[in-house]
Scaffold this motif. Structure first.
Motif, PDB file in Angstrom:
ATOM      1  N   LYS A  14       0.849  -1.191   0.000  1.00 31.63           N
ATOM      2  CA  LYS A  14       0.000   0.000   0.000  1.00 31.63           C
ATOM      3  C   LYS A  14       0.889   1.247   0.000  1.00 31.63           C
ATOM      4  O   LYS A  14       1.755   1.404   0.867  1.00 31.63           O
ATOM      5  N   ILE A  16       2.175   4.651   0.797  1.00 27.85           N
ATOM      6  CA  ILE A  16       1.930   5.596   1.888  1.00 27.85           C
ATOM      7  C   ILE A  16       2.544   6.952   1.548  1.00 27.85           C
ATOM      8  O   ILE A  16       1.937   7.994   1.738  1.00 27.85           O
ATOM      9  N   LYS A  18       3.911   9.490  -1.239  1.00 31.89           N
ATOM     10  CA  LYS A  18       3.607   9.650  -2.666  1.00 31.89           C
ATOM     11  C   LYS A  18       4.390  10.795  -3.299  1.00 31.89           C
ATOM     12  O   LYS A  18       3.804  11.679  -3.921  1.00 31.89           O
ATOM     13  N   GLY A  37      -2.045   9.311  10.210  1.00 34.96           N
ATOM     14  CA  GLY A  37      -2.196   8.564   8.959  1.00 34.96           C
ATOM     15  C   GLY A  37      -1.664   9.286   7.738  1.00 34.96           C
ATOM     16  O   GLY A  37      -1.834   8.811   6.616  1.00 34.96           O
ATOM     17  N   SER A  38      -0.998  10.408   7.949  1.00 32.50           N
ATOM     18  CA  SER A  38      -0.527  11.147   6.781  1.00 32.50           C
ATOM     19  C   SER A  38       0.792  10.597   6.247  1.00 32.50           C
ATOM     20  O   SER A  38       1.214  10.943   5.156  1.00 32.50           O
ATOM     21  N   GLY A  39       1.459   9.722   7.046  1.00 34.32           N
ATOM     22  CA  GLY A  39       2.700   9.100   6.568  1.00 34.32           C
ATOM     23  C   GLY A  39       3.945   9.568   7.310  1.00 34.32           C
ATOM     24  O   GLY A  39       5.062   9.270   6.901  1.00 34.32           O
ATOM     25  N   TYR A 220       0.590  15.604   4.303  1.00 32.52           N
ATOM     26  CA  TYR A 220      -0.824  15.288   4.194  1.00 32.52           C
ATOM     27  C   TYR A 220      -1.010  14.264   3.087  1.00 32.52           C
ATOM     28  O   TYR A 220      -0.558  14.473   1.956  1.00 32.52           O
ATOM     29  N   LYS A 221      -1.609  13.163   3.430  1.00 34.12           N
ATOM     30  CA  LYS A 221      -1.841  12.064   2.481  1.00 34.12           C
ATOM     31  C   LYS A 221      -0.588  11.711   1.667  1.00 34.12           C
ATOM     32  O   LYS A 221      -0.639  11.555   0.440  1.00 34.12           O
ATOM     33  N   GLY A 222       0.527  11.639   2.362  1.00 35.62           N
ATOM     34  CA  GLY A 222       1.738  11.156   1.710  1.00 35.62           C
ATOM     35  C   GLY A 222       2.514  12.191   0.922  1.00 35.62           C
ATOM     36  O   GLY A 222       3.458  11.846   0.219  1.00 35.62           O
ATOM     37  N   ARG A 223       2.092  13.458   1.030  1.00 37.75           N
ATOM     38  CA  ARG A 223       2.835  14.507   0.326  1.00 37.75           C
ATOM     39  C   ARG A 223       3.074  15.678   1.261  1.00 37.75           C
ATOM     40  O   ARG A 223       2.262  15.941   2.147  1.00 37.75           O
ATOM     41  N   TYR A 241      -6.238  21.056  11.112  1.00 35.80           N
ATOM     42  CA  TYR A 241      -5.811  20.396   9.879  1.00 35.80           C
ATOM     43  C   TYR A 241      -6.857  20.494   8.767  1.00 35.80           C
ATOM     44  O   TYR A 241      -6.559  20.300   7.599  1.00 35.80           O
ATOM     45  N   GLU A 245      -6.744  20.724   4.529  1.00 36.48           N
ATOM     46  CA  GLU A 245      -7.609  19.960   3.641  1.00 36.48           C
ATOM     47  C   GLU A 245      -8.286  20.873   2.613  1.00 36.48           C
ATOM     48  O   GLU A 245      -8.333  20.575   1.427  1.00 36.48           O
TER      49      GLU A 245
END
Lengths: 248, 494
Positions: A14, A16, A18, A37-39, A220-223, A241, A245
């Protein structure tokens, strides 16, 4: 000192991370913030060389070397330190014995003789004082039966003992009361030199009241979606946060 | 011990550790060399004549021969025990040499005249026999195959009245003591291997600590199997008279050979009023190669009798060697206020098998016992812990604490525990704790991240796990044991 270029990494297939880019120079303190969970921890694990993290693209250059095929112990011996979010218990192994083994392995790597007992004792006392670690604790097994605060303090203590070039502290502030946090922050500040660097990974802004970062990055979300000076942390604290978003 | 009434079998591990264990090879066995020396050996095989010949060789008094023959005749009626959790290939007892002795020049007592080849052998094993070279404070009885080569510091000890000599010498010089105590703790009828030993035992150590003497040195016996196809059957007898104390060490090694060799020893300890004996073993027999070929079969009966009130016997063992280990150092707590202790670390790697543990028999009032066992299984190793705590009806206010922990490395090995409890007295307090764990990938990574490589990390974690037991060993021994634990598991993590 550390240059991360377009890093993509997966755990168990998966993706994580990016595409992370990060540049850390000697003498700097960087804060990496982001929601759960952002990595953040995956990034720390990738730099330290944990094998569950698979790097699929991009590269990590540390002091001029590509870390791709370097095992974790060699990275450590070259001055890379990871303060664990969840420090691991090693029953029956005293902190004294653990640190002595670690220091001697590091010395061996540098072609030095093992540390003498008196030198080691002196070093222990000095660093214990620096991070306010009770000497009773160092005779106990590594992290076994430690409170959350004691575990984190022990991480800072080990960092002080090993004097890394690059320290990555993964949520070292989580679960700490304000006094313990001050001690951790104090340790980081005291260990700061012009030739080393620190990456603080944190969810909350409050640690940054005590350690002033040169740069703040939002993961955030892997970046990394935002990078700026210390004022970014305050803005995040204020707006939450969700603001990121929306921005993204 | 009877057939298992309860068995807990733990097999396997998860995939994350599996990665660490892609290859299972063994670190080199350091003591696998063979000494080329002229040997006085019997032909293979066992009958009454062989036993008579052993007795003649040893110049034994009549009572000893009778003891041997009684044992032999009884042994003929016995069958090899099958209850242990072991797979033991058939042993042909007629295909074993029962007596093999390095050729010594006759009648020489001075060390200068011991064959230099033998001195070199023991020196290579780290056991120098010249007193000025010996670790200060340790007296050694060195046994090779069937005979004792040399006992150091005999004279120094004699000044205190301490008798420390080979068993053969004791039988000749102190027949009354031997006659009184031999077989008093492990009778010749006790079990298949002990009975065989009673018939054919060749040498071993004898130790007597007189009243009120605290033995100033560690006494130690070093067993070396050298000749091929021989069985080693040594017998050790330790008697601690009133108010005395001794710490006793035992070490053992053997050459690397493809065929298995049998070692069936008996150790008996007797403590009288207020006496204490601490018996430590670091067992490093050749364990066989990584495919399970060769190695020593170690079938040993060790038992102590706390005969006098307030006396104490403590067993500490570090078991890394042998292809098969079958061994239960036990205490019979006959006196009141007696104490029995058993501390054990047992490693099985590759195809090694161990079924080991202890028996604590509480007969005296207020007797206490402690059992701490740390099993480590790696490769295809099978590690079984077996204990019996028995409290007889008249034994008031006894206590026992038992802790047995198992550590697994890889998914091919097994750890098994067989605890038995028989209590006939309601005032007894017994505690039992058991855990099974594995070396976590996260523990290894944590060490790696501090600059410690995986091999050293395993060593550190294993030694930490076994620390409670290692702490019970005398200083020099503890260091050796720590190294040994690490070597035994070398290569078990890929």
């Amino acid at each position: 000192m550390l240059e991360i270029k377009n890093l993509h990494a997966s755990i168990e297939g998966k993706e994580i991370l990016k595409g992370i880019d990060l540049h850390v120079k000697a003498g700097e303190i960087h804060a990496i913030m982001g929601p759960n969970g952002s990595g953040k921890s995956t990034l720390a694990a990738a730099i330290a060389g944990r094998d569950i993290v698979e790097i699929t693209e991009g590269e990590i250059i540390y002091i001029g070397e590509n870390l791709k095929d370097m095992n974790p112990e060699e990275r450590a011996r070259k001055g890379l330190f990871l303060g664990f979010q969840y420090p691991v218990e090693i029953p029956g192994v005293s902190i004294v014995n653990f640190m002595k083994t670690a220091i001697n392995e590091n010395r061996k790597f540098k072609g030095l003789e093992p540390i003498s007992a008196s030198e080691f004792l002196k070093l222990m006392n000095e660093k214990q004082e620096l991070v306010g670690l009770h000497s009773k604790l160092t005779n106990r097994s590594v992290n076994e039966g430690f409170s959350g605060g004691e575990k984190k303090r022990n991480e800072i203590f080990q960092m002080a003992m090993l004097e890394p070039l690059l320290a990555i502290l993964d949520e070292t502030d989580s679960g700490l009361d304000i006094d313990a946090m001050k001690i951790v922050a104090n340790g980081v500040n005291k260990l700061k030199r012009s030739d080393n660097a620190t990456i603080l990974i944190t969810h909350y802004q409050r640690l940054l009241d005590f350690v002033i970062p040169d740069f703040v990055h939002v993961l955030y979300k892997g970046r990394i979606v935002k990078s700026s000076g210390k004022e970014l942390a305050l803005e995040l604290e204020e707006k939450g946060y969700e603001w990121i978003e929306e921005e993204v | 011990m009877q057939m298992p009434s309860q068995s807990k079998i733990v097999q396997g591990m998860d995939a994350s550790q599996d990665k660490l264990l892609t290859q299972v090879t063994r670190g080199d066995y350091e003591f696998g060399f063979y000494t080329d020396i002229e040997t006085d050996s019997f032909a293979k095989g066992l009958d009454e004549n062989v036993i008579r010949q052993i007795s003649i060789k040893k110049n034994e008094p009549e009572f000893m021969l009778e003891f041997r023959l009684k044992a032999y005749r009884h042994w003929l009626t016995m069958k090899m025990p099958q209850w242990a959790h072991l797979t033991i290939p058939e042993i042909d007892y007629q295909n074993i040499i029962y007596y093999a002795a390095p050729q010594l020049k006759p009648g020489l007592n001075s060390l200068d005249e011991v064959d230099p080849e033998l001195l070199r052998t023991f020196e290579k094993l780290g056991i120098p026999l010249e007193e000025q070279k010996v670790l200060s404070g340790v007296a050694v009885d060195a046994v090779m195959d069937s005979i004792s080569i040399k006992t150091t510091f005999k004279e120094t000890l004699a000044e205190l009245g301490v008798i420390f000599c080979s068993m053969s010498e004791a039988i000749r010089e102190y027949p009354d003591l031997v006659k009184k105590y031999i077989g008093s703790v492990v009778p010749y009828t006790d079990n298949f291997f002990a009975t065989l030993n009673s018939a054919v035992f060749s040498d071993g150590s004898f130790c007597y600590i007189p009243k009120g003497v605290r033995c100033p040195m560690e006494l130690s016996t070093y067993f070396r199997i050298n000749t091929a196809n021989t069985g080693q059957f040594e017998r050790t007898l330790i008697i601690a008279d009133d108010d005395s104390y001794v710490s006793y060490l035992e070490g053992c090694t053997a050459p690397i050979r493809d065929e298995n060799q049998l070692h069936a020893a008996v150790v008996e300890i007797i403590t009288l009023d207020n006496a204490e004996v601490k018996y430590s073993t670091v067992q490093n027999w050749y364990p066989g190669d990584k495919n399970g070929k060769g190695g020593i079969y170690n079938f040993v009966t060790k038992r102590g009798l706390c005969k006098g009130d307030h006396s104490k016997i403590s067993w500490t063992q570090v078991e890394t060697g042998s292809a098969i280990t079958w061994k239960y150092p036990s205490c019979i707590l006959r006196g009141d206020h007696t104490t029995g202790e058993f501390y054990s670390v047992a490693i099985t790697n590759n195809y090694q098998q161990a079924d080991t543990g202890t028996k604590m028999i509480h007969i005296g009032k207020n007797s206490h016992s402690t059992i701490i066992s740390k099993g480590i299984a790696a490769g295809h190793g099978q590690n079984s812990f077996r204990s019996l705590v028995k409290v007889v009806k008249k034994a008031d206010k006894t206590r026992n604490f038992t802790q047995c922990d198992s550590l697994l490395m890889g998914d091919q090995c097994g750890a098994h525990t067989f605890p038995y409890i028989e209590v006939e007295n309601d005032s007894a307090v017994l505690e039992h704790e058991a855990t099974t764990s594995k070396i976590g990938e996260d523990q290894i990574f944590y060490c790696n991240q501090r600059g410690i490589d995986t091999e050293n990390a395993i060593g550190l974690i294993i030694n930490g796990y076994a620390r409670e037991v290692l702490n019970k060993l005398p200083m020099e021994f503890a260091m050796e044991a720590q190294k040994l634990l690490q070597i035994s598991l070398e290569g078990s993590v890929g």
